[in-house]
Design an enzyme around this catalytic site. Structure first.
Site, PDB file in Angstrom:
ATOM      1  N   GLN A 146      51.173  47.086  50.476  1.00 19.25           N
ATOM      2  CA  GLN A 146      50.746  46.851  49.093  1.00 19.25           C
ATOM      3  C   GLN A 146      49.325  46.310  49.049  1.00 19.25           C
ATOM      4  O   GLN A 146      49.050  45.236  49.575  1.00 19.25           O
ATOM      5  CB  GLN A 146      51.705  45.863  48.431  1.00 19.25           C
ATOM      6  CG  GLN A 146      51.294  45.426  47.027  1.00 19.25           C
ATOM      7  CD  GLN A 146      52.341  44.526  46.382  1.00 19.25           C
ATOM      8  OE1 GLN A 146      53.461  44.924  46.153  1.00 19.25           O
ATOM      9  NE2 GLN A 146      51.948  43.287  46.098  1.00 19.25           N
TER      10      GLN A 146
ATOM     11  N   GLU B 256      59.605  43.236  41.884  1.00 19.01           N
ATOM     12  CA  GLU B 256      59.448  42.402  43.073  1.00 19.01           C
ATOM     13  C   GLU B 256      60.064  41.033  42.864  1.00 19.01           C
ATOM     14  O   GLU B 256      60.703  40.475  43.763  1.00 19.01           O
ATOM     15  CB  GLU B 256      57.966  42.253  43.418  1.00 19.01           C
ATOM     16  CG  GLU B 256      57.707  41.432  44.670  1.00 19.01           C
ATOM     17  CD  GLU B 256      56.225  41.301  45.004  1.00 19.01           C
ATOM     18  OE1 GLU B 256      55.916  40.876  46.122  1.00 19.01           O
ATOM     19  OE2 GLU B 256      55.393  41.632  44.140  1.00 19.01           O
TER      20      GLU B 256
ATOM     21  N   GLU C 270      53.023  28.189  39.920  1.00 17.60           N
ATOM     22  CA  GLU C 270      52.307  27.864  38.683  1.00 17.60           C
ATOM     23  C   GLU C 270      52.265  29.066  37.739  1.00 17.60           C
ATOM     24  O   GLU C 270      52.431  28.925  36.509  1.00 17.60           O
ATOM     25  CB  GLU C 270      50.887  27.406  39.016  1.00 17.60           C
ATOM     26  CG  GLU C 270      50.804  26.053  39.718  1.00 17.60           C
ATOM     27  CD  GLU C 270      51.176  26.099  41.185  1.00 17.60           C
ATOM     28  OE1 GLU C 270      51.390  25.040  41.780  1.00 17.60           O
ATOM     29  OE2 GLU C 270      51.259  27.221  41.743  1.00 17.60           O
TER      30      GLU C 270
END
Length: 401
Positions: free
Chosen positions: A128, A246, A388
């Protein structure tokens, strides 16, 4: 949401268990147990993929017309759970679960016919190409350029933290095709052949000593226009679709539960004050807290499953599963280091940690992999979107803040 299995679903679970008992060899299972990295080594993963492909179960998340099983969402969950509880290795997710859904949802018929069978056969092994040195959590700031020249694009730039790029012969890449529009709008999605001039791969060794990730450099790399997926400028939409898969495309809870229960079972053999570690109240309290976390995660995953079964998209709840699973993964791996004490702190640099050439373990093989796995799992709260980032998504789209 009914979480009880029907008679047919229970029969399917027994079929999966029988298949695993017959086909999941000790070599494959031991290789998975002794792999400290997030992604199982290709020699183990591809061997297991081939077993599943022969059975017709490899592409269980794909549409039936492209080699899928036609299973219901519940059957898919049962399959993943039973594989996890049996100690089977993870599948090669980058090809099977990330780029394949992109191809059959956004790709042309020619792209489907060209690439999907090669993913199943193992001829193509994918990596990826998303993150860049200055575009990690802020992925929309990526600078890799793709310029159209006749019937091809010319790519220049670099990607980083590229898992298994040193094994891959294909890479799916986000590149900027229009620098003059809003940054999200100028990104496109490409399928790139790694075996060509202009591509170089530089290894990055992790804290655990593993070569799992890399930096990839592209210098005047040629990509046929036919390998643009979707339209120019559609890359950001496709990337969000892929990242949703994912973050929530697999069930994390069963694998976490398997690892936790293996640790708890081994604590029976560890001496502690007044008996064994398994009898220690503080130890049992730690295990109980993690068990509750895993059970809570499974309930969220089942809620997502019920949405998919109704034909709905998983939505932002995938960010919640990513957030919880990442932190549980780290806590369980830390628990394993605590379990083995000094033997769990060994950090062999030789790889692999399975097979006849594995370095000698101090104690048992699980102790040997404890520290490397703990160090490797520090990346869980970073890759696929940092904690985050996930908290921001949850705050905005789930809590409405």
């Amino acid at each position: 949401m009914d979480i009880e299995l029907s008679e047919q679903e229970e029969a399917f679970r027994q079929e999966v268990r029988a298949f695993l008992a017959e086909n999941l060899t000790d070599t494959i299972r031991d290789g998975a147990i002794s792999s400290p990295t997030v992604f199982v080594e290709p020699e183990i993963g591809q061997e297991w993929n081939a077993v599943l492909n022969k059975k017709g179960w490899l592409a269980y998340q794909w549409p039936k017309e492209w080699g899928g099983t036609g299973w219901t969402p519940t059957q898919r969950y049962i399959f993943e759970k039973e594989c996890a509880l049996a100690g089977a290795p993870n599948l090669t997710v980058l090809g099977l679960k990330l780029v394949a859904p992109v191809i059959f949802n956004f790709g042309t018929e020619e792209q489907k016919e060209k690439y999907l069978p090669r993913i199943l056969s193992g001829e193509d092994y994918w990596c990826q190409g998303f993150s860049e040195p200055n575009a990690g959590s802020d992925l929309a700031s990526l600078q890799t350029r793709a310029v159209r020249k006749g019937d091809k694009y010319i790519l220049n730039g670099s990607k980083i933290w590229t898992t298994h790029a040193h094994w891959a012969n294909k890479m799916f890449v986000l590149a900027r095709t229009d620098p003059n529009v809003k940054k999200q709008a100028g990104i496109s999605f490409f399928l790139v052949d790694m075996d060509q001039p202009g591509i170089s791969v530089r290894p990055i060794l992790t804290l655990a000593g593993d070569h799992e990730v890399n930096q990839v450099f592209m210098e005047d790399v040629e990509v046929p226009a036919d390998d643009l997926v979707g339209a120019e400028g559609q890359g950001w939409t496709i990337a969000k679709f892929l990242l949703e898969n994912e973050r929530g495309g697999s069930c994390h809870a069963p694998k976490l539960s398997y690892d936790l229960e293996q640790i708890f079972a081994m604590s029976e053999n560890m001496a502690a004050k007044g008996g064994t570690l398994k009898d220690d109240i503080d130890w049992r309290r730690q295990v109980a807290r993690l068990r509750l976390g895993v059970q809570s995660l499974e309930m969220i995953e089942l809620k997502i499953l019920s949405r998919i079964a109704r034909g709905e998209k998983p939505g932002p709840l995938t960010s919640l599963t990513k957030l919880i699973a990442s932190n549980l993964r780290q806590d369980i791996d830390l628990l394993a280091v605590d379990l083995f004490g000094p033997a769990g702190m060994q950090l062999p640099m030789a790889r692999p940690l399975y097979g006849d050439n594995a370095p000698q373990a101090l104690g048992c093989p699980r102790a040997q992999v404890a520290a490397p796995r703990y160090l490797n799992s520090r990346a869980w709260t970073i890759f696929g979107g940092t904690d985050e980032v996930q908290k921001t998504i949850i705050a905005k789209t789930v809590l409405g803040l």
